[in-house]
Design an enzyme around this catalytic site. Sequence first.
Site, PDB file in Angstrom:
ATOM      1  N   PHE A 150       0.822  -1.237  -0.075  1.00  0.00           N
ATOM      2  CA  PHE A 150      -0.093  -0.094  -0.044  1.00  0.00           C
ATOM      3  C   PHE A 150       0.849   1.311  -0.033  1.00  0.00           C
ATOM      4  CE2 PHE A 150      -2.445  -3.496   2.364  1.00  0.00           C
ATOM      5  CZ  PHE A 150      -3.458  -3.390   1.115  1.00  0.00           C
ATOM      6  N   PHE A 250      -7.620  12.869   0.455  1.00  0.00           N
ATOM      7  CA  PHE A 250      -7.898  12.362  -0.998  1.00  0.00           C
ATOM      8  C   PHE A 250      -9.262  13.281  -1.680  1.00  0.00           C
ATOM      9  CE2 PHE A 250      -5.541   9.244  -3.151  1.00  0.00           C
ATOM     10  CZ  PHE A 250      -4.347   8.959  -2.179  1.00  0.00           C
ATOM     11  N   CYS A 261      -0.518   2.930 -10.805  1.00  0.00           N
ATOM     12  CA  CYS A 261      -1.794   1.871 -10.020  1.00  0.00           C
ATOM     13  C   CYS A 261      -3.097   2.555 -10.259  1.00  0.00           C
ATOM     14  CB  CYS A 261      -1.089   2.258  -8.632  1.00  0.00           C
ATOM     15  SG  CYS A 261       0.562   1.369  -8.316  1.00  0.00           S
TER      16      CYS A 261
HETATM   17  N1  LIG Z   1       4.334   1.639  -7.730  1.00  0.00           N
HETATM   18  C1  LIG Z   1       3.744   1.542  -6.785  1.00  0.00           C
HETATM   19  O1  LIG Z   1       3.320   2.854  -6.029  1.00  0.00           O
HETATM   20  C2  LIG Z   1       2.838   0.411  -6.433  1.00  0.00           C
HETATM   21  C3  LIG Z   1       2.260   0.386  -5.158  1.00  0.00           C
HETATM   22  C4  LIG Z   1       1.719  -0.695  -4.814  1.00  0.00           C
HETATM   23  C5  LIG Z   1       1.796  -1.829  -5.500  1.00  0.00           C
HETATM   24  N2  LIG Z   1       2.267  -1.649  -6.706  1.00  0.00           N
HETATM   25  C6  LIG Z   1       2.296  -2.845  -7.529  1.00  0.00           C
HETATM   26  O2  LIG Z   1       3.667  -3.633  -7.526  1.00  0.00           O
HETATM   27  C7  LIG Z   1       4.194  -4.072  -8.771  1.00  0.00           C
HETATM   28  C8  LIG Z   1       5.346  -3.600  -9.260  1.00  0.00           C
HETATM   29  O3  LIG Z   1       4.963  -2.155  -9.387  1.00  0.00           O
HETATM   30  P1  LIG Z   1       6.330  -1.279  -9.796  1.00  0.00           P
HETATM   31  O4  LIG Z   1       5.900   0.137  -9.839  1.00  0.00           O
HETATM   32  O5  LIG Z   1       7.650  -1.618  -8.778  1.00  0.00           O
HETATM   33  O6  LIG Z   1       6.831  -1.554 -10.987  1.00  0.00           O
HETATM   34  P2  LIG Z   1       8.067  -1.290 -11.999  1.00  0.00           P
HETATM   35  O7  LIG Z   1       7.620  -1.364 -13.511  1.00  0.00           O
HETATM   36  O8  LIG Z   1       8.711  -0.027 -11.383  1.00  0.00           O
HETATM   37  O9  LIG Z   1       9.026  -2.554 -11.858  1.00  0.00           O
HETATM   38  C9  LIG Z   1       9.163  -3.846 -12.277  1.00  0.00           C
HETATM   39  C10 LIG Z   1      10.255  -4.540 -12.335  1.00  0.00           C
HETATM   40  O10 LIG Z   1      10.380  -5.633 -12.440  1.00  0.00           O
HETATM   41  C11 LIG Z   1      11.347  -5.940 -13.318  1.00  0.00           C
HETATM   42  N3  LIG Z   1      11.085  -7.248 -14.118  1.00  0.00           N
HETATM   43  C12 LIG Z   1      10.194  -7.619 -15.188  1.00  0.00           C
HETATM   44  N4  LIG Z   1      10.204  -8.704 -15.585  1.00  0.00           N
HETATM   45  C13 LIG Z   1      10.962  -9.394 -14.447  1.00  0.00           C
HETATM   46  C14 LIG Z   1      11.589 -10.917 -14.606  1.00  0.00           C
HETATM   47  N5  LIG Z   1      11.282 -11.724 -15.349  1.00  0.00           N
HETATM   48  N6  LIG Z   1      12.393 -11.037 -13.629  1.00  0.00           N
HETATM   49  C15 LIG Z   1      13.008 -10.200 -13.051  1.00  0.00           C
HETATM   50  N7  LIG Z   1      12.583  -8.805 -12.901  1.00  0.00           N
HETATM   51  C16 LIG Z   1      11.638  -8.400 -13.726  1.00  0.00           C
HETATM   52  C17 LIG Z   1      11.487  -4.725 -14.118  1.00  0.00           C
HETATM   53  O11 LIG Z   1      12.822  -4.834 -14.866  1.00  0.00           O
HETATM   54  C18 LIG Z   1      11.618  -3.632 -13.184  1.00  0.00           C
HETATM   55  O12 LIG Z   1      12.607  -3.227 -12.652  1.00  0.00           O
HETATM   56  C19 LIG Z   1       2.861  -3.884  -9.872  1.00  0.00           C
HETATM   57  O13 LIG Z   1       2.132  -4.996  -9.706  1.00  0.00           O
HETATM   58  C20 LIG Z   1       2.223  -2.550  -9.273  1.00  0.00           C
HETATM   59  O14 LIG Z   1       0.748  -2.628  -9.513  1.00  0.00           O
HETATM   60  C21 LIG Z   1       3.053  -0.602  -7.173  1.00  0.00           C
END
Ligand SMILES: NC(=O)c1ccc[n+]([C@@H]2O[C@H](COP(=O)([O-])OP(=O)(O)OC[C@H]3O[C@@H](n4cnc5c(N)ncnc54)[C@H](O)[C@@H]3O)[C@@H](O)[C@H]2O)c1
Length: 435
Positions: A150, A250, A261
């Site tokens: 979160f 919000f 997200c």
């Molecule tokens: N960004 C946010 O604020 C947030 C908050 C809560 C939940 N989430 C969720 O968390 C997840 C990740 O989000 P994010 O913003 O960190 O994504 P992001 O795109 O910033 O990072 C994803 C990472 O995964 C790596 N990756 C992709 N395929 C891979 C593989 N096969 N093996 C190893 N690494 C691999 C990519 O190179 C990248 O570095 C998503 O599901 C998102 O919805 C994000």
Amino acid sequence: MKIAVIGTGYVGLVTGTCFANSGNEVTCVDIDAAKVDALNRGVVPIYEPGLEELVSYNLSADRLAFTTDLAAAIKPAEIVYLAVGTPQQEDGSANLSALWSVVEGIAPFLQETAVVVTKSTVPVGTNARIYAQLQELTSRNCHVASNPEFLKEGAAIDDFEKPDRVVVGVRDEYAADILRQLYEPFLRTENPFLVMTPESAEMTKYVANALLATKISFINEMANLCERMGGDINDVRRGIGHDSRIGFAFLFPGVGYGGSCFPKDVRALSMMTKENGLVPRMLDAVDEVNQNQKSVMIAKVDQHFENDLAGKTFAVWGLAFKPKTDDIREAPALVLINHLLAKEATVQVHDPEAMPNVKAVYGDKLQYHERRSQALEGADALVIMTEWSDYKRPNWEEMTQLMLSPTVFDGRNLYEPQRMKERGFRYYSVGRPPV
Ligand SMILES: NC(=O)c1ccc[n+]([C@@H]2O[C@H](COP(=O)([O-])OP(=O)(O)OC[C@H]3O[C@@H](n4cnc5c(N)ncnc54)[C@H](O)[C@@H]3O)[C@@H](O)[C@H]2O)c1
């Protein structure tokens, strides 16, 4: 504990670093070799306040390592976190291809008692599918838990280290117990550790984001109505927010939500609703209102300049989808920039952190300025798209001197209209009459 975190994006990198910082041995894995290389040198490729210092500290304490070698990271791990991206597909549903490739990749190397934990936001039922897939690949029952995240970008470390609550979805007490121990250092103020089924945990994440997005779209719709009917949304906000059933969080009107997200999670939940034979009336309305809101400031710009933007110069302050991040995914600023460029206007931009990401998309189509004042030089108008602190108290005199015409379109309601009028500005904001 020995932990592997797969995916070092905004979530994986913060997760791995914070777990290392509480004393665990963490190896983070990514397929992006350049990113892994930079991280091993202590260079953090994203902007998140405090993160670089924490990465460097834990690297030098030998509790944090980065690698592209999945097998080496998985073999010793007691806990394996999946934190790869789950971006939106064309039809709105979540793309789980990275997740499935990781599940397949880790299976041969998993310890028998390892707990595999999904941190990525994934559709309800994914935990069960991972469980079944690992059962098929390893010929045994694996521990598979869901632990949705979160955190807010811009305050990610604080959110991770002091969570309002931790939600875990488990199918056995063993996994719950390991995760309870892992999170103990983060819950010393007695915030709750909530154990539920994996389906409930997966659903919790989507419901949380959808409700937050709903609040934003709701206040934006009311803001637009205020403008038509002569009300001031800021006064209305005050009028409702003191009601303890409503509150203030919000409910800031603006140019719509963006980021990686809310947009994708609202659409993914809408898809899940349809797939289950129900009609996502509210979810689709939330998305539609938001899409429309991204153009509300554009309509004001067009009207002010009588649809003749060719040859005009616009300063744009704020490009990131929100302050304290460099993330421009689905940022409202990009919708504005596309419009201005299509109308053959000159666009001079400033953002404290997001300019490199914007430059990677627009190259030399925009003029990039390191100082907010430089972006104003010769501008016919300023448009504010992100509420960075840098913009809250500008030098008004300098602004009027630098700009061709003192006109401000404020998509974040940073200033008081009456004061702006007294300072000699033509001032447009959201949900308040222009002055
Ligand atoms: N960004 C946010 O604020 C947030 C908050 C809560 C939940 N989430 C969720 O968390 C997840 C990740 O989000 P994010 O913003 O960190 O994504 P992001 O795109 O910033 O990072 C994803 C990472 O995964 C790596 N990756 C992709 N395929 C891979 C593989 N096969 N093996 C190893 N690494 C691999 C990519 O190179 C990248 O570095 C998503 O599901 C998102 O919805 C994000």
